[in-house]
Design a protein around this motif. Structure first.
Motif, PDB file in Angstrom:
ATOM      1  N   GLU A  87      26.112-103.640  -9.046  1.00 49.90           N
ATOM      2  CA  GLU A  87      25.238-104.487  -9.835  1.00 49.90           C
ATOM      3  C   GLU A  87      25.397-104.517 -11.329  1.00 49.90           C
ATOM      4  O   GLU A  87      25.446-105.436 -12.090  1.00 49.90           O
ATOM      5  CB  GLU A  87      23.610-104.284  -9.614  1.00 49.90           C
ATOM      6  CG  GLU A  87      23.181-105.102  -8.241  1.00 49.90           C
ATOM      7  CD  GLU A  87      23.210-106.421  -7.980  1.00 49.90           C
ATOM      8  OE1 GLU A  87      22.360-107.035  -8.818  1.00 49.90           O
ATOM      9  OE2 GLU A  87      23.978-106.734  -7.138  1.00 49.90           O
ATOM     10  N   PHE A  88      25.508-103.246 -11.891  1.00 49.94           N
ATOM     11  CA  PHE A  88      25.572-103.005 -13.251  1.00 49.94           C
ATOM     12  C   PHE A  88      27.272-103.227 -13.575  1.00 49.94           C
ATOM     13  O   PHE A  88      27.538-103.854 -14.709  1.00 49.94           O
ATOM     14  CB  PHE A  88      25.527-101.582 -13.322  1.00 49.94           C
ATOM     15  CG  PHE A  88      23.820-101.265 -13.863  1.00 49.94           C
ATOM     16  CD1 PHE A  88      23.469-101.508 -15.128  1.00 49.94           C
ATOM     17  CD2 PHE A  88      23.171-100.775 -13.048  1.00 49.94           C
ATOM     18  CE1 PHE A  88      22.057-101.210 -15.480  1.00 49.94           C
ATOM     19  CE2 PHE A  88      21.887-100.471 -13.241  1.00 49.94           C
ATOM     20  CZ  PHE A  88      21.317-100.676 -14.442  1.00 49.94           C
ATOM     21  N   GLU A  89      28.131-102.699 -12.604  1.00 48.69           N
ATOM     22  CA  GLU A  89      29.267-103.117 -12.944  1.00 48.69           C
ATOM     23  C   GLU A  89      29.874-104.610 -13.266  1.00 48.69           C
ATOM     24  O   GLU A  89      30.580-105.090 -14.029  1.00 48.69           O
ATOM     25  CB  GLU A  89      30.156-102.550 -11.989  1.00 48.69           C
ATOM     26  CG  GLU A  89      30.434-101.095 -11.817  1.00 48.69           C
ATOM     27  CD  GLU A  89      31.295-100.409 -13.010  1.00 48.69           C
ATOM     28  OE1 GLU A  89      32.264-101.374 -13.462  1.00 48.69           O
ATOM     29  OE2 GLU A  89      31.397 -99.164 -12.894  1.00 48.69           O
ATOM     30  N   ASN A  90      29.171-105.452 -12.354  1.00 51.60           N
ATOM     31  CA  ASN A  90      29.188-106.952 -12.319  1.00 51.60           C
ATOM     32  C   ASN A  90      28.438-107.586 -13.450  1.00 51.60           C
ATOM     33  O   ASN A  90      28.737-108.770 -13.298  1.00 51.60           O
ATOM     34  CB  ASN A  90      28.951-107.605 -10.981  1.00 51.60           C
ATOM     35  CG  ASN A  90      29.909-106.968  -9.827  1.00 51.60           C
ATOM     36  OD1 ASN A  90      31.026-106.695 -10.154  1.00 51.60           O
ATOM     37  ND2 ASN A  90      29.586-106.836  -8.661  1.00 51.60           N
ATOM     38  N   GLY A  91      27.684-106.839 -14.358  1.00 52.95           N
ATOM     39  CA  GLY A  91      26.930-107.442 -15.253  1.00 52.95           C
ATOM     40  C   GLY A  91      25.782-108.232 -14.731  1.00 52.95           C
ATOM     41  O   GLY A  91      25.079-108.831 -15.769  1.00 52.95           O
ATOM     42  N   HIS A  92      25.016-108.041 -13.771  1.00 49.50           N
ATOM     43  CA  HIS A  92      24.004-108.296 -12.816  1.00 49.50           C
ATOM     44  C   HIS A  92      22.672-107.830 -13.557  1.00 49.50           C
ATOM     45  O   HIS A  92      21.799-108.485 -13.289  1.00 49.50           O
ATOM     46  CB  HIS A  92      23.904-108.621 -11.563  1.00 49.50           C
ATOM     47  CG  HIS A  92      25.230-109.287 -11.040  1.00 49.50           C
ATOM     48  ND1 HIS A  92      25.423-109.106  -9.479  1.00 49.50           N
ATOM     49  CD2 HIS A  92      25.780-110.222 -11.485  1.00 49.50           C
ATOM     50  CE1 HIS A  92      26.634-110.068  -9.444  1.00 49.50           C
ATOM     51  NE2 HIS A  92      27.109-110.826 -10.475  1.00 49.50           N
ATOM     52  N   ILE A  93      22.741-106.784 -14.046  1.00 52.14           N
ATOM     53  CA  ILE A  93      21.435-105.957 -14.528  1.00 52.14           C
ATOM     54  C   ILE A  93      22.091-105.802 -16.122  1.00 52.14           C
ATOM     55  O   ILE A  93      22.896-104.975 -16.311  1.00 52.14           O
ATOM     56  CB  ILE A  93      21.188-104.877 -13.795  1.00 52.14           C
ATOM     57  CG1 ILE A  93      20.763-105.017 -12.466  1.00 52.14           C
ATOM     58  CG2 ILE A  93      20.072-104.039 -14.577  1.00 52.14           C
ATOM     59  CD1 ILE A  93      20.602-103.654 -11.545  1.00 52.14           C
ATOM     60  N   GLN A  94      21.057-106.243 -17.055  1.00 61.20           N
ATOM     61  CA  GLN A  94      21.316-105.719 -18.374  1.00 61.20           C
ATOM     62  C   GLN A  94      20.506-104.522 -18.854  1.00 61.20           C
ATOM     63  O   GLN A  94      19.436-104.355 -18.163  1.00 61.20           O
ATOM     64  CB  GLN A  94      20.957-107.284 -19.290  1.00 61.20           C
ATOM     65  CG  GLN A  94      21.716-108.432 -18.970  1.00 61.20           C
ATOM     66  CD  GLN A  94      23.071-108.191 -19.525  1.00 61.20           C
ATOM     67  OE1 GLN A  94      23.387-107.576 -20.424  1.00 61.20           O
ATOM     68  NE2 GLN A  94      24.123-108.570 -18.345  1.00 61.20           N
TER      69      GLN A  94
END
Length: 218
Positions: A87-94
């Protein structure tokens, strides 16, 4: 394994450390010796366990838990193979997580300087430590609430994983009901109600982002 659920209604700001969405760490949950793959469950301290990854917010609520790995598995591997990491790698969590030096430094996962040579690095490390202590406090509260997590789960690994997640859910329900005391250092804890912008995009690696934070905030 509990569904990823990073709480987006706040960012943690302790000791001036900006834009943190959670603190991550693993905790060893002791279990009885399993009948299958027994050696994999022996951790570095020599007892059988699960290594359970958790993320907490400033109110000690557990926003993410991964309960499926044997005690011998390292924290960094558990995170690397988690849905949360993707999720972090894909930018879904800021925003960012804080982790100890056992984790790999990423643009979204800040770890301490191992050998701080300048004053701002030392101040960064101090702020990092004072913020990341939230996850250790969360483990303590959880294990005091459910003594079986502190002593031993007399269950198979699969059933023990289910029990751990159930305890986390009940723990969160308890927090939502206001049945525990808050952080004793309330004056140093600032919980913003609005989502703020993510970390500045430096177009680089984790070291670049960490250096930027240390120089501009500490």
């Amino acid at each position: 394994m509990m569904k990823v659920n990073i709480c987006r209604k706040y960012r943690i700001c302790v000791s001036g450390f900006p834009n943190v969405v959670g603190c991550v760490d693993g905790t060893q949950i002791k279990i009885k010796a399993p009948n299958v793959n027994e050696g994999e469950y022996v951790n570095r301290k020599g007892f059988h366990s699960l290594n359970v990854q958790m993320v907490c917010g400033p109110d000690f609520c557990i926003t993410n838990v991964v309960a499926k790995w044997p005690g011998s598995v390292h924290d960094s591997r558990i995170f690397k193979e988690s849905v949360l990491c993707r999720e972090f790698e894909n930018g879904h969590i800021q925003g960012m997580l804080l982790g100890d030096s056992g984790y790999s430094l990423k643009t979204y996962l800040m770890t301490p300087y191992l050998n701080p040579t300048e004053a701002h690095m030392q101040r960064y490390n101090t702020a990092h430590c004072r913020t990341r202590v939230l996850i250790e406090q969360t483990f303590g509260i959880l294990k005091r609430r459910f003594s079986c997590l502190h002593s031993e789960l007399r269950l198979s690994p699969q059933r023990a994983c289910v029990a751990v997640v159930a305890c986390c859910v009940l723990h969160n329900i308890g927090i939502n009901r206001g049945d525990i005391i808050s952080n004793s250092d309330d004056n140093d804890l600032n919980v913003a109600e609005d989502v703020i912008d993510g970390v500045v995009d430096m177009g680089g690696n984790g070291k670049t982002v960490r250096d930027h934070i240390a120089r501009n905030h500490f």
